[in-house]
Design an enzyme around this catalytic site. Sequence first.
Site, PDB file in Angstrom:
ATOM      1  N   GLY A 198     -26.596  46.941 -80.414  1.00 19.55           N
ATOM      2  CA  GLY A 198     -27.521  48.079 -80.408  1.00 19.55           C
ATOM      3  C   GLY A 198     -26.921  49.437 -80.705  1.00 19.55           C
ATOM      4  N   SER A 199     -25.935  49.493 -81.615  1.00 12.79           N
ATOM      5  CA  SER A 199     -25.407  50.827 -81.939  1.00 12.79           C
ATOM      6  C   SER A 199     -26.436  51.643 -82.724  1.00 12.79           C
ATOM      7  CB  SER A 199     -24.084  50.735 -82.700  1.00 12.79           C
ATOM      8  OG  SER A 199     -24.272  50.253 -84.003  1.00 12.79           O
ATOM      9  N   ASN A 200     -27.253  50.986 -83.542  1.00  8.92           N
ATOM     10  CA  ASN A 200     -28.324  51.733 -84.233  1.00  8.92           C
ATOM     11  C   ASN A 200     -29.368  52.227 -83.235  1.00  8.92           C
ATOM     12  OD1 ASN A 200     -28.171  51.898 -87.311  1.00  8.92           O
ATOM     13  ND2 ASN A 200     -27.475  49.802 -86.896  1.00  8.92           N
ATOM     14  N   ARG A 238     -42.649  30.246 -85.392  1.00  7.22           N
ATOM     15  CA  ARG A 238     -42.254  31.653 -85.477  1.00  7.22           C
ATOM     16  C   ARG A 238     -43.450  32.589 -85.376  1.00  7.22           C
ATOM     17  NH1 ARG A 238     -39.453  32.868 -90.455  1.00  7.22           N
ATOM     18  NH2 ARG A 238     -39.432  30.753 -91.181  1.00  7.22           N
ATOM     19  N   MET A 281     -32.196  39.449 -85.027  1.00  4.27           N
ATOM     20  CA  MET A 281     -31.706  38.319 -85.823  1.00  4.27           C
ATOM     21  C   MET A 281     -32.747  37.215 -86.032  1.00  4.27           C
ATOM     22  SD  MET A 281     -28.847  39.486 -86.597  1.00  4.27           S
ATOM     23  CE  MET A 281     -27.976  38.126 -87.356  1.00  4.27           C
ATOM     24  N   HIS A 308     -30.274  47.455 -93.323  1.00  7.15           N
ATOM     25  CA  HIS A 308     -29.449  46.368 -93.850  1.00  7.15           C
ATOM     26  C   HIS A 308     -28.110  46.957 -94.308  1.00  7.15           C
ATOM     27  CE1 HIS A 308     -28.652  42.520 -95.754  1.00  7.15           C
ATOM     28  NE2 HIS A 308     -28.204  43.192 -96.790  1.00  7.15           N
ATOM     29  N   ASP A 326     -35.117  40.691 -96.690  1.00  6.75           N
ATOM     30  CA  ASP A 326     -34.494  41.934 -97.178  1.00  6.75           C
ATOM     31  C   ASP A 326     -35.043  42.372 -98.532  1.00  6.75           C
ATOM     32  OD1 ASP A 326     -32.821  41.899 -94.899  1.00  6.75           O
ATOM     33  OD2 ASP A 326     -31.398  40.589 -95.915  1.00  6.75           O
ATOM     34  N   GLN A 376     -22.891  55.431 -91.572  1.00  6.20           N
ATOM     35  CA  GLN A 376     -24.032  55.913 -92.378  1.00  6.20           C
ATOM     36  C   GLN A 376     -25.354  55.332 -91.876  1.00  6.20           C
ATOM     37  OE1 GLN A 376     -23.516  58.395 -94.320  1.00  6.20           O
ATOM     38  NE2 GLN A 376     -21.318  58.186 -93.861  1.00  6.20           N
ATOM     39  N   GLU A 377     -25.313  54.081 -91.398  1.00  6.91           N
ATOM     40  CA  GLU A 377     -26.537  53.485 -90.833  1.00  6.91           C
ATOM     41  C   GLU A 377     -27.089  54.389 -89.747  1.00  6.91           C
ATOM     42  OE1 GLU A 377     -26.445  49.343 -89.682  1.00  6.91           O
ATOM     43  OE2 GLU A 377     -24.795  48.926 -91.035  1.00  6.91           O
TER      44      GLU A 377
HETATM   45  C1  GRF Z   1     -26.277  46.489 -88.405  1.00 11.90           C
HETATM   46  O1  GRF Z   1     -25.183  46.365 -89.274  1.00 11.90           O
HETATM   47  C2  GRF Z   1     -27.565  46.413 -89.180  1.00 11.90           C
HETATM   48  O2  GRF Z   1     -27.459  46.942 -90.469  1.00 11.90           O
HETATM   49  C3  GRF Z   1     -27.832  44.936 -89.237  1.00 11.90           C
HETATM   50  O3  GRF Z   1     -27.410  44.450 -87.985  1.00 11.90           O
HETATM   51  C4  GRF Z   1     -26.409  45.306 -87.453  1.00 11.90           C
HETATM   52  C5  GRF Z   1     -26.877  45.731 -86.102  1.00 11.90           C
HETATM   53  O4  GRF Z   1     -25.896  46.477 -85.421  1.00 11.90           O
HETATM   54  N1  GRF Z   1     -29.222  44.675 -89.514  1.00 11.90           N
HETATM   55  P1  GRF Z   1     -26.243  47.207 -84.071  1.00 11.90           P
HETATM   56  O5  GRF Z   1     -26.776  46.144 -83.099  1.00 11.90           O
HETATM   57  O6  GRF Z   1     -27.296  48.247 -84.355  1.00 11.90           O
HETATM   58  O7  GRF Z   1     -24.962  47.811 -83.604  1.00 11.90           O
END
Ligand code: GRF
Length: 216
Positions: A14-16, A68, A93, A112, A148, A176-177
């Site tokens: 969950g870094s994003n 699903r 995922m 992505h 994607d 960058q994400e």
């Molecule tokens: C990220 O690299 C994102 O682009 C991909 O999964 C990863 C998730 O990372 N879809 P985090 O859990 O947000 O750290």
Amino acid sequence: MKKVKLGVLVSGRGSNLQAIIDNIESSALAAELAVVISDQADAFSLERAKKHNIPAVHVSAKGYKGKRDEYDALLVKELRKHGVELVVLAGFMRIITPALLKAFPNRVMNIHPALLPSFPGLHVQKAALMHGAKFSGCTVHFVDEGMDTGPIIIQAVVPVLDNDNEDTLSARILKQEHKIYSRAIQLYAEGKLKVEGRRVLLTDGRTSTDDHLINP
Ligand code: GRF
């Protein structure tokens, strides 16, 4: 301005999610985290959400193998319960089905870690490196029924250096994400994204290339 209510779907670290939380808390992003949902009970993302008093829900996929769409119907129920307007996939995922997409048309985003349409799927930082690409990056896109494949909102570009390995390239991309996901959500919140077929245009007259960055 009315704050857009986000529902973030996660499976892992969950870094994003953390970047989105931080940007909301510093008022850089005009959004509210209505709920964080994970398919994994032990996802660190759930801890991050709890720490910031954000509703954190585990929706188990146990018993939903091959079903699903039924699992996604559970997600829809949970998202609606929390009044979510925009669904944000952040390291979730699982493949999303029409059951979720129809409930949130053009309102599901994903990030992505490659420059789509190159390198869709998994382990894409390694794939870019092994292919010998000189640039890679990340893409925020609306989710459609493919893997994607949905309309691209923002991309950021980073160089691939000769001494890179999967970890160093992934770290450069991740940085960058953390910037472009919030930026894409902010553009949505401001009502500035217009989807025309495969293209996402900015309605404020800027060209979207303003948002395409090359980041050393
Ligand atoms: C990220 O690299 C994102 O682009 C991909 O999964 C990863 C998730 O990372 N879809 P985090 O859990 O947000 O750290």
